[in-house]
Design a protein around this motif. Structure first.
Motif, PDB file in Angstrom:
ATOM      1  N   ARG A  44       1.297  -1.385  11.809  1.00  0.00           N
ATOM      2  CA  ARG A  44       0.093  -0.570  11.643  1.00  0.00           C
ATOM      3  C   ARG A  44      -0.479  -0.927  10.283  1.00  0.00           C
ATOM      4  O   ARG A  44       0.137  -1.663   9.526  1.00  0.00           O
ATOM      5  CB  ARG A  44       0.459   0.925  11.639  1.00  0.00           C
ATOM      6  N   ARG A  45      -1.623  -0.326   9.931  1.00  0.00           N
ATOM      7  CA  ARG A  45      -2.185  -0.700   8.630  1.00  0.00           C
ATOM      8  C   ARG A  45      -1.315  -0.199   7.481  1.00  0.00           C
ATOM      9  O   ARG A  45      -1.413  -0.688   6.377  1.00  0.00           O
ATOM     10  CB  ARG A  45      -3.638  -0.265   8.501  1.00  0.00           C
ATOM     11  N   ASP A  46      -0.455   0.776   7.736  1.00  0.00           N
ATOM     12  CA  ASP A  46       0.411   1.290   6.671  1.00  0.00           C
ATOM     13  C   ASP A  46       1.884   0.933   6.891  1.00  0.00           C
ATOM     14  O   ASP A  46       2.772   1.542   6.312  1.00  0.00           O
ATOM     15  CB  ASP A  46       0.260   2.813   6.561  1.00  0.00           C
ATOM     16  N   LEU A  47       2.124  -0.028   7.772  1.00  0.00           N
ATOM     17  CA  LEU A  47       3.517  -0.405   8.042  1.00  0.00           C
ATOM     18  C   LEU A  47       3.584  -1.870   8.441  1.00  0.00           C
ATOM     19  O   LEU A  47       2.804  -2.327   9.282  1.00  0.00           O
ATOM     20  CB  LEU A  47       4.071   0.458   9.191  1.00  0.00           C
ATOM     21  N   CYS A  48       4.488  -2.593   7.800  1.00  0.00           N
ATOM     22  CA  CYS A  48       4.695  -3.978   8.241  1.00  0.00           C
ATOM     23  C   CYS A  48       6.190  -4.242   8.309  1.00  0.00           C
ATOM     24  O   CYS A  48       7.001  -3.412   7.896  1.00  0.00           O
ATOM     25  CB  CYS A  48       3.979  -4.968   7.321  1.00  0.00           C
ATOM     26  N   ARG A  49       6.553  -5.365   8.864  1.00  0.00           N
ATOM     27  CA  ARG A  49       7.969  -5.673   9.054  1.00  0.00           C
ATOM     28  C   ARG A  49       8.231  -7.112   8.650  1.00  0.00           C
ATOM     29  O   ARG A  49       7.490  -8.018   9.039  1.00  0.00           O
ATOM     30  CB  ARG A  49       8.358  -5.457  10.511  1.00  0.00           C
ATOM     31  N   ILE A  50       9.271  -7.312   7.862  1.00  0.00           N
ATOM     32  CA  ILE A  50       9.712  -8.673   7.543  1.00  0.00           C
ATOM     33  C   ILE A  50      10.741  -9.091   8.577  1.00  0.00           C
ATOM     34  O   ILE A  50      11.705  -8.364   8.806  1.00  0.00           O
ATOM     35  CB  ILE A  50      10.370  -8.750   6.152  1.00  0.00           C
ATOM     36  N   ASP A  51      10.523 -10.215   9.220  1.00  0.00           N
ATOM     37  CA  ASP A  51      11.538 -10.796  10.094  1.00  0.00           C
ATOM     38  C   ASP A  51      11.990 -12.082   9.435  1.00  0.00           C
ATOM     39  O   ASP A  51      11.170 -12.958   9.153  1.00  0.00           O
ATOM     40  CB  ASP A  51      10.961 -11.095  11.486  1.00  0.00           C
ATOM     41  N   PHE A  52      13.270 -12.172   9.197  1.00  0.00           N
ATOM     42  CA  PHE A  52      13.806 -13.311   8.472  1.00  0.00           C
ATOM     43  C   PHE A  52      14.826 -14.021   9.348  1.00  0.00           C
ATOM     44  O   PHE A  52      15.741 -13.393   9.871  1.00  0.00           O
ATOM     45  CB  PHE A  52      14.462 -12.809   7.178  1.00  0.00           C
ATOM     46  N   VAL A  53      14.614 -15.309   9.553  1.00  0.00           N
ATOM     47  CA  VAL A  53      15.598 -16.085  10.311  1.00  0.00           C
ATOM     48  C   VAL A  53      16.023 -17.273   9.445  1.00  0.00           C
ATOM     49  O   VAL A  53      15.193 -17.875   8.764  1.00  0.00           O
ATOM     50  CB  VAL A  53      15.034 -16.556  11.678  1.00  0.00           C
ATOM     51  N   ALA A  54      17.307 -17.554   9.438  1.00  0.00           N
ATOM     52  CA  ALA A  54      17.804 -18.688   8.662  1.00  0.00           C
ATOM     53  C   ALA A  54      18.785 -19.485   9.509  1.00  0.00           C
ATOM     54  O   ALA A  54      19.528 -18.918  10.305  1.00  0.00           O
ATOM     55  CB  ALA A  54      18.493 -18.203   7.392  1.00  0.00           C
ATOM     56  N   ALA A  55      18.729 -20.799   9.357  1.00  0.00           N
ATOM     57  CA  ALA A  55      19.667 -21.678  10.050  1.00  0.00           C
ATOM     58  C   ALA A  55      20.182 -22.679   9.022  1.00  0.00           C
ATOM     59  O   ALA A  55      19.474 -23.017   8.074  1.00  0.00           O
ATOM     60  CB  ALA A  55      18.966 -22.398  11.197  1.00  0.00           C
ATOM     61  N   TRP A  56      21.432 -23.121   9.192  1.00  0.00           N
ATOM     62  CA  TRP A  56      22.003 -24.069   8.232  1.00  0.00           C
ATOM     63  C   TRP A  56      23.210 -24.767   8.817  1.00  0.00           C
ATOM     64  O   TRP A  56      23.812 -24.286   9.770  1.00  0.00           O
ATOM     65  CB  TRP A  56      22.395 -23.329   6.944  1.00  0.00           C
ATOM     66  N   PRO A  85       6.780   0.095   4.091  1.00  0.00           N
ATOM     67  CA  PRO A  85       5.734   1.101   4.340  1.00  0.00           C
ATOM     68  C   PRO A  85       4.411   0.688   3.709  1.00  0.00           C
ATOM     69  O   PRO A  85       3.796   1.458   2.973  1.00  0.00           O
ATOM     70  CB  PRO A  85       6.297   2.359   3.666  1.00  0.00           C
ATOM     71  N   SER A  86       3.981  -0.539   3.950  1.00  0.00           N
ATOM     72  CA  SER A  86       2.790  -1.021   3.253  1.00  0.00           C
ATOM     73  C   SER A  86       1.911  -1.828   4.197  1.00  0.00           C
ATOM     74  O   SER A  86       2.334  -2.275   5.259  1.00  0.00           O
ATOM     75  CB  SER A  86       3.154  -1.937   2.085  1.00  0.00           C
ATOM     76  N   HIS A  87       0.689  -2.040   3.726  1.00  0.00           N
ATOM     77  CA  HIS A  87      -0.221  -2.946   4.428  1.00  0.00           C
ATOM     78  C   HIS A  87       0.383  -4.349   4.381  1.00  0.00           C
ATOM     79  O   HIS A  87       1.038  -4.726   3.408  1.00  0.00           O
ATOM     80  CB  HIS A  87      -1.589  -2.937   3.753  1.00  0.00           C
ATOM     81  N   VAL A  88       0.123  -5.138   5.427  1.00  0.00           N
ATOM     82  CA  VAL A  88       0.695  -6.479   5.509  1.00  0.00           C
ATOM     83  C   VAL A  88       0.350  -7.332   4.275  1.00  0.00           C
ATOM     84  O   VAL A  88       1.165  -8.149   3.835  1.00  0.00           O
ATOM     85  CB  VAL A  88       0.241  -7.174   6.812  1.00  0.00           C
ATOM     86  N   ASP A  89      -0.823  -7.133   3.689  1.00  0.00           N
ATOM     87  CA  ASP A  89      -1.207  -7.928   2.517  1.00  0.00           C
ATOM     88  C   ASP A  89      -0.229  -7.706   1.358  1.00  0.00           C
ATOM     89  O   ASP A  89       0.164  -8.654   0.670  1.00  0.00           O
ATOM     90  CB  ASP A  89      -2.623  -7.565   2.044  1.00  0.00           C
ATOM     91  N   ALA A 114       4.519   1.788  -2.607  1.00  0.00           N
ATOM     92  CA  ALA A 114       3.675   2.552  -1.684  1.00  0.00           C
ATOM     93  C   ALA A 114       3.361   3.932  -2.242  1.00  0.00           C
ATOM     94  O   ALA A 114       2.273   4.469  -2.045  1.00  0.00           O
ATOM     95  CB  ALA A 114       4.357   2.667  -0.319  1.00  0.00           C
ATOM     96  N   GLU A 115       4.354   4.490  -2.977  1.00  0.00           N
ATOM     97  CA  GLU A 115       4.131   5.783  -3.632  1.00  0.00           C
ATOM     98  C   GLU A 115       2.924   5.700  -4.559  1.00  0.00           C
ATOM     99  O   GLU A 115       2.075   6.573  -4.572  1.00  0.00           O
ATOM    100  CB  GLU A 115       5.353   6.064  -4.510  1.00  0.00           C
ATOM    101  N   GLY A 116       2.870   4.631  -5.319  1.00  0.00           N
ATOM    102  CA  GLY A 116       1.769   4.448  -6.267  1.00  0.00           C
ATOM    103  C   GLY A 116       0.457   4.128  -5.574  1.00  0.00           C
ATOM    104  O   GLY A 116      -0.603   4.597  -5.970  1.00  0.00           O
ATOM    105  N   LEU A 117       0.535   3.312  -4.513  1.00  0.00           N
ATOM    106  CA  LEU A 117      -0.696   2.852  -3.853  1.00  0.00           C
ATOM    107  C   LEU A 117      -1.410   3.978  -3.100  1.00  0.00           C
ATOM    108  O   LEU A 117      -2.586   3.853  -2.774  1.00  0.00           O
ATOM    109  CB  LEU A 117      -0.383   1.694  -2.890  1.00  0.00           C
ATOM    110  N   LYS A 118      -0.682   5.064  -2.816  1.00  0.00           N
ATOM    111  CA  LYS A 118      -1.307   6.212  -2.139  1.00  0.00           C
ATOM    112  C   LYS A 118      -2.525   6.711  -2.902  1.00  0.00           C
ATOM    113  O   LYS A 118      -3.432   7.281  -2.331  1.00  0.00           O
ATOM    114  CB  LYS A 118      -0.297   7.371  -2.042  1.00  0.00           C
ATOM    115  N   HIS A 119      -2.501   6.521  -4.213  1.00  0.00           N
ATOM    116  CA  HIS A 119      -3.577   7.087  -5.042  1.00  0.00           C
ATOM    117  C   HIS A 119      -4.659   6.067  -5.366  1.00  0.00           C
ATOM    118  O   HIS A 119      -5.414   6.242  -6.309  1.00  0.00           O
ATOM    119  CB  HIS A 119      -2.967   7.670  -6.322  1.00  0.00           C
ATOM    120  N   ASN A 120      -4.713   4.999  -4.562  1.00  0.00           N
ATOM    121  CA  ASN A 120      -5.742   3.966  -4.714  1.00  0.00           C
ATOM    122  C   ASN A 120      -5.963   3.465  -6.134  1.00  0.00           C
ATOM    123  O   ASN A 120      -7.083   3.493  -6.629  1.00  0.00           O
ATOM    124  CB  ASN A 120      -7.084   4.486  -4.183  1.00  0.00           C
ATOM    125  N   PRO A 121      -4.907   3.024  -6.793  1.00  0.00           N
ATOM    126  CA  PRO A 121      -5.097   2.522  -8.168  1.00  0.00           C
ATOM    127  C   PRO A 121      -5.861   1.209  -8.164  1.00  0.00           C
ATOM    128  O   PRO A 121      -5.924   0.526  -7.141  1.00  0.00           O
ATOM    129  CB  PRO A 121      -3.664   2.298  -8.640  1.00  0.00           C
TER     130      PRO A 121
END
Ligand code: FES
Ligand SMILES: [Fe+2]
Length: 365
Positions: A271-283, A168-172, A312-319
């Motif tokens: 979205r600016r408040d949502l990102c997704r990790i996609d992880f692929v592994a091969a071996w 639930p965070s910005h991609v950065d 994200a809970e903390g970042l809501k308050h723009n610390p």
């Protein structure tokens, strides 16, 4: 016909400060989700997409919005290689977005149907993902675009698996979380990986690579059990190379003799408040079944996800935040790479790399 160009301009303005990197490939969905004549929705960089597969099996990505009156095309239907809108039945060639039919027209009408296009994006399948090239709103697609990213593999036979999770965070925040070396002993503490007490000083060499940086090939940390096992089996040293490349790719290759493990994580802005990790592994590690790997992988991702939900809970308050040396230096490089890339695109000048040569970083983890 009235073209609503103001709409594109408005959209560009709204997205301008979202901190997204346009003109790159992003994974939009898993290949397996796109089957039959199903239309599937996805969102990338706040752009709603409709994905599908033509009767010839080619994947396509259109903006999920009819150019007539904006109803999502995903409510329509896919007929071979044509998407038909559910509202007035306009039909669009799925891969090019070109309008091929407007049922309400009579033979008197002069409207040039073929000049109407639904928004569409280049779309490719690789490593089990449907990748979409997101060119910036209101710009024309460049004539040549790079190939979609592909995972490196080092033998004909191998196992491959995919995991993903939403943050639930910005991609950065997602990206710097991914490359952060100091959270391991606290977030990823578990009996099978490592204990908090195993924290020790590390020293890693980094070097600049185009659009990113590389943790130079090295022998991985001695406090991780899986690497020790690998070394024991092959009797040869294990080398690990970790790259980060804009906009969002972290790849890791571990090799020991003929055995190898290769993985890629991407953090994609939804979205600016949502990102997704996609992880692929091969071996090709015979002793590592997919089920076992997935169990560990899911645990890892869940640990990261839980932490990011709390953050994200903390970042809501723009610390106010801080990045420290050396543990946060990769995060600083990421922000500098991104800023310099945007600057070079703005000015048309060459991109300045934030690193001027190899650097050694030291931290405890
Ligand atoms: S809104 Fe799609 S055809 Fe009219
Ligand atoms: Fe992590």
């Amino acid at each position: 016909m009235m073209r609503i160009d103001a709409e594109a301009a408005q959209e560009a303005a709204a997205q301008a400060d979202a901190g997204f990197l346009w003109d790159f490939w992003y994974p939009a969905a898993r290949s397996t989700e796109i089957r039959g004549s199903k239309l599937v929705t996805a969102m990338l960089l706040e752009v709603p997409l409709v994905l599908g597969r033509t009767s010839e099996g080619k994947v396509f990505a259109m903006r999920d919005s009819c150019p007539h009156r904006g109803i999502p095309l995903s409510y329509g239907r896919l007929d071979g290689n044509v998407v038909e809108c559910c509202y007035h039945g306009w039909r669009f060639e799925a891969c090019s977005g070109q309008c091929v039919e407007i049922p309400s027209l009579t033979s008197q009408d002069k409207l040039k149907v073929e000049r109407i296009f639904a928004g569409h994006y280049p779309c490719e399948e690789r490593d089990g993902y449907v990748w979409v090239y997101m060119n910036a709103p209101g710009t024309k697609l460049a004539e040549t675009i790079p190939a979609a990213p592909a995972l490196n593999v080092f033998s004909d036979k191998y196992k491959i698996t995919h995991l993903s999770c939403e943050l639930p965070s910005h991609v950065d925040q997602g990206i710097i979380g991914l490359m952060d070396p100091a959270h391991g002993p606290f977030v990823h503490r578990s009996w099978f990986w490592r204990k908090r007490a195993s924290i020790h000083a590390k020293e890693k060499k980094f070097e600049p690579i185009p659009n990113g940086f590389r943790m130079s090939p090295h022998s991985p940390s001695t406090n991780s059990a899986p690497y020790q096992l690998l070394k024991k089996i092959t009797g040869e040293p294990v080398t690990t190379t970790i790259d980060f490349v804009l906009p969002n790719l972290r790849t890791e290759e571990d090799r020991s003799g003929k055995l190898w493990f290769s993985s890629r994580a991407t953090v994609t802005p939804v979205r600016r408040d949502l990102c997704r990790i996609d992880f692929v592994a091969a071996w090709n590690l015979f002793f590592l079944p997919v089920t076992i790997f997935r169990m560990f992988g899911k645990t890892f991702l869940r640990q990261d996800q839980e932490t990011m939900i709390r953050q994200a809970e903390g970042l809501k308050h723009n610390p106010r935040l801080m990045l420290i040396d050396d543990a946060d230096r990769p995060a600083k490089w990421y922000f500098a790479l991104k800023a310099n890339l945007m600057e070079s695109r703005r000015t048309g000048g060459p991109m300045v790399h934030p690193m001027d040569g190899p650097v050694t970083l030291r931290w405890r983890s």
